[in-house]
Design a protein around this motif. Structure first.
Motif, PDB file in Angstrom:
ATOM      1  N   UNK A  77       0.870  -1.179   0.000  1.00 33.94           N
ATOM      2  CA  UNK A  77       0.000   0.000   0.000  1.00 33.94           C
ATOM      3  C   UNK A  77       0.903   1.224   0.000  1.00 33.94           C
ATOM      4  N   UNK A  78       0.657   2.123  -0.916  1.00 36.63           N
ATOM      5  CA  UNK A  78       1.437   3.353  -0.995  1.00 36.63           C
ATOM      6  C   UNK A  78       1.118   4.215   0.227  1.00 36.63           C
ATOM      7  N   UNK A  79       2.087   4.492   1.100  1.00 37.56           N
ATOM      8  CA  UNK A  79       1.773   5.173   2.360  1.00 37.56           C
ATOM      9  C   UNK A  79       1.459   6.654   2.197  1.00 37.56           C
ATOM     10  N   UNK A  80       1.675   7.223   1.013  1.00 39.57           N
ATOM     11  CA  UNK A  80       1.390   8.642   0.784  1.00 39.57           C
ATOM     12  C   UNK A  80       0.036   8.869   0.121  1.00 39.57           C
ATOM     13  N   UNK A  81      -0.760   7.820  -0.024  1.00 36.45           N
ATOM     14  CA  UNK A  81      -2.120   7.995  -0.536  1.00 36.45           C
ATOM     15  C   UNK A  81      -2.950   8.843   0.425  1.00 36.45           C
ATOM     16  N   UNK A  82      -3.791   9.713  -0.147  1.00 33.46           N
ATOM     17  CA  UNK A  82      -4.714  10.499   0.652  1.00 33.46           C
ATOM     18  C   UNK A  82      -6.150  10.263   0.227  1.00 33.46           C
ATOM     19  N   UNK A  83      -7.089  10.785   1.007  1.00 36.59           N
ATOM     20  CA  UNK A  83      -8.515  10.630   0.669  1.00 36.59           C
ATOM     21  C   UNK A  83      -8.798  11.142  -0.743  1.00 36.59           C
ATOM     22  N   UNK A  84      -8.102  12.204  -1.154  1.00 34.20           N
ATOM     23  CA  UNK A  84      -8.373  12.806  -2.461  1.00 34.20           C
ATOM     24  C   UNK A  84      -8.063  11.858  -3.615  1.00 34.20           C
ATOM     25  N   UNK A  85      -7.235  10.859  -3.374  1.00 33.68           N
ATOM     26  CA  UNK A  85      -6.883   9.928  -4.444  1.00 33.68           C
ATOM     27  C   UNK A  85      -7.936   8.839  -4.629  1.00 33.68           C
ATOM     28  N   UNK A  86      -8.979   8.854  -3.803  1.00 30.64           N
ATOM     29  CA  UNK A  86     -10.086   7.914  -3.952  1.00 30.64           C
ATOM     30  C   UNK A  86     -11.254   8.522  -4.730  1.00 30.64           C
ATOM     31  N   UNK A  87     -11.056   9.709  -5.284  1.00 31.28           N
ATOM     32  CA  UNK A  87     -12.086  10.337  -6.115  1.00 31.28           C
ATOM     33  C   UNK A  87     -12.279   9.527  -7.390  1.00 31.28           C
ATOM     34  N   UNK A  88     -13.535   9.330  -7.797  1.00 34.01           N
ATOM     35  CA  UNK A  88     -13.842   8.488  -8.947  1.00 34.01           C
ATOM     36  C   UNK A  88     -13.146   8.948 -10.230  1.00 34.01           C
ATOM     37  N   UNK A  89     -12.783  10.215 -10.320  1.00 30.86           N
ATOM     38  CA  UNK A  89     -12.141  10.714 -11.541  1.00 30.86           C
ATOM     39  C   UNK A  89     -10.783  10.056 -11.775  1.00 30.86           C
ATOM     40  N   UNK A  90     -10.210   9.408 -10.738  1.00 33.33           N
ATOM     41  CA  UNK A  90      -8.910   8.780 -10.884  1.00 33.33           C
ATOM     42  C   UNK A  90      -9.002   7.318 -11.287  1.00 33.33           C
ATOM     43  N   UNK A  91     -10.222   6.809 -11.567  1.00 41.48           N
ATOM     44  CA  UNK A  91     -10.336   5.488 -12.169  1.00 41.48           C
ATOM     45  C   UNK A  91      -9.684   5.492 -13.543  1.00 41.48           C
ATOM     46  N   UNK A  92      -8.984   4.418 -13.889  1.00 40.98           N
ATOM     47  CA  UNK A  92      -8.453   4.279 -15.242  1.00 40.98           C
ATOM     48  C   UNK A  92      -9.604   4.315 -16.239  1.00 40.98           C
ATOM     49  N   UNK A  93      -9.399   5.017 -17.334  1.00 42.38           N
ATOM     50  CA  UNK A  93     -10.466   5.273 -18.297  1.00 42.38           C
ATOM     51  C   UNK A  93     -10.713   4.060 -19.189  1.00 42.38           C
ATOM     52  N   UNK A  94     -11.305   3.023 -18.604  1.00 42.53           N
ATOM     53  CA  UNK A  94     -11.739   1.854 -19.366  1.00 42.53           C
ATOM     54  C   UNK A  94     -13.103   1.436 -18.845  1.00 42.53           C
TER      55      UNK A  94
END
Length: 498
Positions: free
Chosen positions: A128-145
């Motif tokens: 698990x990347x320890x620098x992940x934040x809540x903002x990185x769970x926004x749906x816009x960051x889903x891979x575009x497939x």
């Protein structure tokens, strides 16, 4: 789940899909009865999920750019835009294959690291990347497939509410336990969980023994190889991937949990006698998440002498995340079966990954071929409890093992499982050089009681003792981790000093 879905509007005819899945299951049953499977030799395969980070060591949402620049079919997308997946070509287990696997992994990852660097990113191989934040769970960051957005939509439609993330941590030395209570409005917490997946091709009549053996090994595997101790700034389980992955893909609101509805991330509930047991459970217990059908009639294909694709059964299986998953596949027109072991985190180094694989394949074979199988001497619930204990506490866990009782995982490995792994690799024709190298890494890791998780936890605790706040400590730790990971020496040798 590697197959993309149609981007055109679909009629989600679940009744039609259910009937087609059942027809695939009936076809599989006939194939198992008729002996329709290819098994020339025991091939192994390996997948590694990776993170991309920017110059601040935060997630870098650049997987499309990196993949375009790589132009290599061995690399593919994963759920989050900061993820890549490497699929290493399958190979036999025997001989010096493990040594060659280490060399190939280094070459693949070196190529990917150089390409990522050209796009301004760095490759990070960590649970698990320890620098992940809540903002990185926004749906816009889903891979575009389409498959990722469809999966996200279907899980939330089934659940009907936000995803709750709740984990009570194992305390850092001389501190109070920490706890995470949070919510997510996409399934991107799943993208935080980057793993190594080990595949072993087996004959149909050997599948049940190998799967049961893998279930018995899961707890000690994860205790020895844990590498995911931090999430959203909190020190949680040594292998936080385990509860996080289950929660991130949970289709059940509280009411269905209270009714005993099974989670889609699942250890299982019983020892099996055939691979059919697992596929039949999938069909009986879990509704389709992605009800796409194709035009093949699998029974007609089988009767005409072709290997049926069983597309719907395979797609359905790809949305049920067992920690040891059954796999049906067709390669060069020949069908085969595999055990997919999914409990291990990515990293810390290539040498550690190959050592973890050698330990698993060797111990699995020895246990599978034992005259009195270990799973006949312990309950299935005990094996499941071992998984969660190993994930929560790592080397500090107490695991149950028949004939011994409760025992720490390092002692269990040193006394029982490493000798079995040596014997299993010998029976598999693995060279002495490879066997001694990789099982020696596991032995020394146990003697040092140092995994990726213990190194991360100890580093952060020391940094905080020197006055760093948690965010600074995590950032420093990750920077040092990436340097040591790239240098390639196994994690049990890593120093804590900067």
């Amino acid at each position: 789940m590697g197959t993309d879905l149609s981007t055109t509007p679909r009629l989600l005819d679940r009744g039609r899909y259910r009937r087609k899945v059942q027809r695939c299951l009936d076809t599989l049953a006939r194939m198992l009865t008729d002996g329709s499977f290819s098994f020339p030799r025991k091939n192994i395969g390996l997948e590694v999920e990776l993170n991309l980070v920017d110059e601040r060591l935060r997630p870098s949402m650049t997987n499309s750019a990196v993949l375009d620049a790589l132009d290599d079919p061995s690399f593919t997308t994963e759920l989050g835009q900061h993820n890549l997946e490497l699929n290493v070509p399958p190979r036999p287990l025997a001989g010096d294959s493990a040594l060659q696997l280490e060399n190939d992994l280094r070459a693949y990852l070196g190529k990917a690291a150089a390409t990522a660097s050209d796009t301004g990113s760095t490759l990070a191989m960590i649970g698990i990347l320890p620098t992940l934040g809540h903002e990185h769970f926004d749906q816009k960051w889903l891979t575009n497939k389409a498959r990722y957005s469809s999966l996200n939509d279907e899980i939330f439609a089934a659940r009907g509410e936000r995803i709750a993330l709740a984990v009570d941590g194992a305390a850092l030395p001389d501190t109070q336990p920490e706890r995470l209570r949070s919510y997510a409005e996409s399934i991107l917490p799943e993208a935080a969980c980057t793993s190594v997946q080990l595949h072993l091709q087996v004959a149909p009549e050997e599948f049940a023994a190998h799967w049961n053996a893998a279930q018995c090994l899961a707890g000690v595997q994860i205790a020895l190889a844990a590498n995911s101790p931090f999430l959203l700034g909190k020190a949680l389980w040594h292998e936080t991937r385990i509860p996080l992955f289950q929660q991130a893909t949970d289709t059940r609101p509280e009411e269905l949990k209270n009714q005993g509805v099974r989670p889609r991330v699942w250890f299982g509930e019983r020892w099996i006698t055939s691979i059919f047991d697992l596929f039949e459970e999938n069909v009986r217990y879990f509704p389709g998440l992605l009800p796409e059908t194709d035009t093949e009639d699998p029974l007609e294909a089988l009767e005409s002498g072709q290997a049926p694709k069983l597309s719907e059964l395979r797609l359905h299986n790809g949305t049920i995340w067992r920690w040891n998953r059954p796999v049906y596949d067709v390669v060069d027109g020949l069908p085969h079966l595999r055990v997919e072991n999914r409990v291990l985190p990515a990293g810390p180094t290539v040498a550690d990954i190959v050592a973890n694989a050698a330990f698993f394949y060797g111990a699995q074979r020895a246990l599978a071929e034992d005259e009195r199988p270990v799973w006949t001497q312990m309950s299935f619930q005990a094996a499941e409890e071992n998984l969660y204990a190993g994930a929560r506490k790592g080397f500090d866990a107490q695991l149950y093992w028949p004939g011994i009782g409760w025992i720490p995982p390092d002692e269990l490995a040193l006394r029982v499982l490493l000798p079995l792994a040596h014997e299993g690799l010998r029976r598999s024709g693995v060279s002495d050089q490879a066997r001694v190298r990789y099982l020696g890494i596991i032995e020394r890791r146990c003697l040092a009681r140092r995994s990726g998780a213990t190194w991360q936890r100890d580093y952060v605790r020391r940094a905080e003792d020197r006055g760093a706040d948690r965010e600074t400590a995590l950032n420093r730790m990750l920077g040092r981790y990436l340097d040591l990971s790239a240098a390639g020496e196994p994690v049990h040798t890593w120093p804590l000093a900067d």
